[in-house]
Design an enzyme around this catalytic site. Structure first.
Site, PDB file in Angstrom:
ATOM      1  N   GLY A 179       0.806  -1.215   0.000  1.00 16.38           N
ATOM      2  CA  GLY A 179       0.000   0.000   0.000  1.00 16.38           C
ATOM      3  C   GLY A 179       0.837   1.262   0.000  1.00 16.38           C
ATOM      4  O   GLY A 179       2.016   1.231  -0.360  1.00 16.38           O
ATOM      5  N   ASN A 180       0.196   2.385   0.388  1.00 19.11           N
ATOM      6  CA  ASN A 180       0.819   3.708   0.289  1.00 19.11           C
ATOM      7  C   ASN A 180       1.355   3.897  -1.140  1.00 19.11           C
ATOM      8  O   ASN A 180       2.519   4.190  -1.369  1.00 19.11           O
ATOM      9  CB  ASN A 180       1.935   3.867   1.328  1.00 19.11           C
ATOM     10  CG  ASN A 180       2.327   5.322   1.490  1.00 19.11           C
ATOM     11  OD1 ASN A 180       3.471   5.689   1.319  1.00 19.11           O
ATOM     12  ND2 ASN A 180       1.354   6.161   1.775  1.00 19.11           N
ATOM     13  N   LEU A 181       0.443   3.695  -2.060  1.00 26.56           N
ATOM     14  CA  LEU A 181       0.817   3.570  -3.468  1.00 26.56           C
ATOM     15  C   LEU A 181       1.298   4.896  -4.052  1.00 26.56           C
ATOM     16  O   LEU A 181       0.749   5.957  -3.750  1.00 26.56           O
ATOM     17  CB  LEU A 181      -0.380   3.049  -4.264  1.00 26.56           C
ATOM     18  CG  LEU A 181      -0.945   1.711  -3.753  1.00 26.56           C
ATOM     19  CD1 LEU A 181      -2.141   1.275  -4.597  1.00 26.56           C
ATOM     20  CD2 LEU A 181       0.119   0.613  -3.737  1.00 26.56           C
ATOM     21  N   HIS A 229       4.343   2.171  -8.034  1.00 24.38           N
ATOM     22  CA  HIS A 229       3.348   1.085  -8.021  1.00 24.38           C
ATOM     23  C   HIS A 229       2.451   1.158  -9.256  1.00 24.38           C
ATOM     24  O   HIS A 229       2.097   0.134  -9.836  1.00 24.38           O
ATOM     25  CB  HIS A 229       2.467   1.184  -6.767  1.00 24.38           C
ATOM     26  CG  HIS A 229       3.202   0.983  -5.482  1.00 24.38           C
ATOM     27  ND1 HIS A 229       3.411   2.004  -4.589  1.00 24.38           N
ATOM     28  CD2 HIS A 229       3.766  -0.117  -4.933  1.00 24.38           C
ATOM     29  CE1 HIS A 229       4.074   1.542  -3.534  1.00 24.38           C
ATOM     30  NE2 HIS A 229       4.303   0.267  -3.723  1.00 24.38           N
ATOM     31  N   SER A 271       9.582   6.027  -3.631  1.00 25.38           N
ATOM     32  CA  SER A 271       9.511   5.092  -2.501  1.00 25.38           C
ATOM     33  C   SER A 271       8.538   5.629  -1.471  1.00 25.38           C
ATOM     34  O   SER A 271       8.454   6.855  -1.271  1.00 25.38           O
ATOM     35  CB  SER A 271      10.899   4.967  -1.856  1.00 25.38           C
ATOM     36  OG  SER A 271      10.793   4.374  -0.581  1.00 25.38           O
ATOM     37  N   SER A 272       7.849   4.713  -0.823  1.00 21.51           N
ATOM     38  CA  SER A 272       6.928   5.141   0.245  1.00 21.51           C
ATOM     39  C   SER A 272       7.688   5.857   1.352  1.00 21.51           C
ATOM     40  O   SER A 272       7.139   6.704   2.052  1.00 21.51           O
ATOM     41  CB  SER A 272       6.210   3.932   0.846  1.00 21.51           C
ATOM     42  OG  SER A 272       5.465   3.296  -0.151  1.00 21.51           O
TER      43      SER A 272
END
Ligand code: PAF
Length: 283
Positions: A31-33, A37, A187-188
């Protein structure tokens, strides 16, 4: 976009699509796309009829002092992004679904050789957690294709080896890294950085490019190239865990006659560890 939270539900969607002859691309995420992603989903969509994305912050791949608790969970905006990109289904398993008897009771997948160094050394147990959850997800989803970002190059190679070693019937695709205009890999964890740190962080890719260019121009004293790169990064305010020139296939230290190389780097800015790499082809 369809949503599934249980294995049974997910398998019903997949079976229905397979009955209609549709091929399936699977993109596992935590997640935290972000843009990176999205490029994985788009790659899957280009290769298959249906795309499935899973979102699961896998506790098994985080060490006791790592950021599992604080890992950004942004489900609402993730779902909006997946809908906007035209993903067909999001799978949202609960930990109790994937680890019904708890993390201590689950059998573990250990991928050999490729996990000994770099992230494997700095994050003991990390790749066991990754390989275990990805094997489970592959067995649940049974995709034709699964897309992994090459930003996590060692992870991409570990998953490819797991698929080879266990004869899994899924094609692994490595997708090129998405970058900010500054060159910083998406990057997240970039969101942990303030404006000054973001500027510093962009130097990682510049250093990778500089060392790659030296190798392309004939430099072969890899130890000295690594040492200089680490000095440059540390001098700019990073704490560099490793900057390693490797054989792209085995991830062993590169030798002078290797033709396909990758430079793996992990360097922290403040408390935030950033990973990046660059591939070099000398054919
Ligand atoms: O790269 C990630 O986000 C994770 O390691 C993965 C592959 C989704 C497994 O939890």
């Amino acid at each position: 976009m369809d949503q599934a939270t249980s294995v049974i539900e997910l398998r019903q969607y997949v079976q229905h699509w397979k009955d209609h002859g549709h091929s399936i691309a699977f993109i596992p995420t935590m997640g935290n796309l972000h843009a990176g992603h999205m490029s994985l989903i788009e790659k899957g969509q280009a290769l298959c009829d249906r795309s499935i994305c899973s979102i699961f912050v896998n506790p098994m791949q985080f060490g006791p002092n790592e950021d599992w608790d604080h890992y950004p969970r942004t489900l609402e905006s993730d779902i909006e992004k997946l809908e906007a990109v035209g993903c067909d289904l999001v799978y949202l398993p609960a930990a109790s679904e994937l680890y019904p008897e708890g993390l201590d009771r689950i059998s573990q997948v250990q991928v050999t050789d490729l996990t000994d160094n770099y992230e494997g050394k700095h994050r003991p147990g990390h790749f066991t957690g990754v390989a275990t959850v990805v094997l489970k997800l592959f067995n649940i989803v049974k995709p034709d294709v699964s897309v992994f970002g090459k930003k996590d190059y060692q992870q991409y190679r570990v998953i490819s080896k797991m698929v080879e070693d266990f004869n899994l019937d899924v094609q692994i695709i490595g997708q090129e890294t998405t970058r900010e205009p500054s060159g910083l890999a998406s990057s997240s964890r970039n969101q942990y950085l303030d404006a000054t740190q973001l500027e510093t962080a962009a130097m990682i890719y510049r250093q990778l490019q500089q060392t790659a260019q030296q190798i392309e121009q004939g430099a072969r004293d890899f130890d000295s190239l690594e040492k200089t790169a680490i000095e440059n990064l540390d001098g700019a305010g990073f704490t560099t865990d490793y900057f390693a020139i490797c054989n792209a296939e085995t991830l062993q230290p590169a030798s002078a006659d290797d033709r396909n190389l990758v430079i793996l780097v992990t360097a922290a800015v403040g408390q935030t560890r950033l990973l990046d790499n660059i591939e070099i082809s000398l054919w």
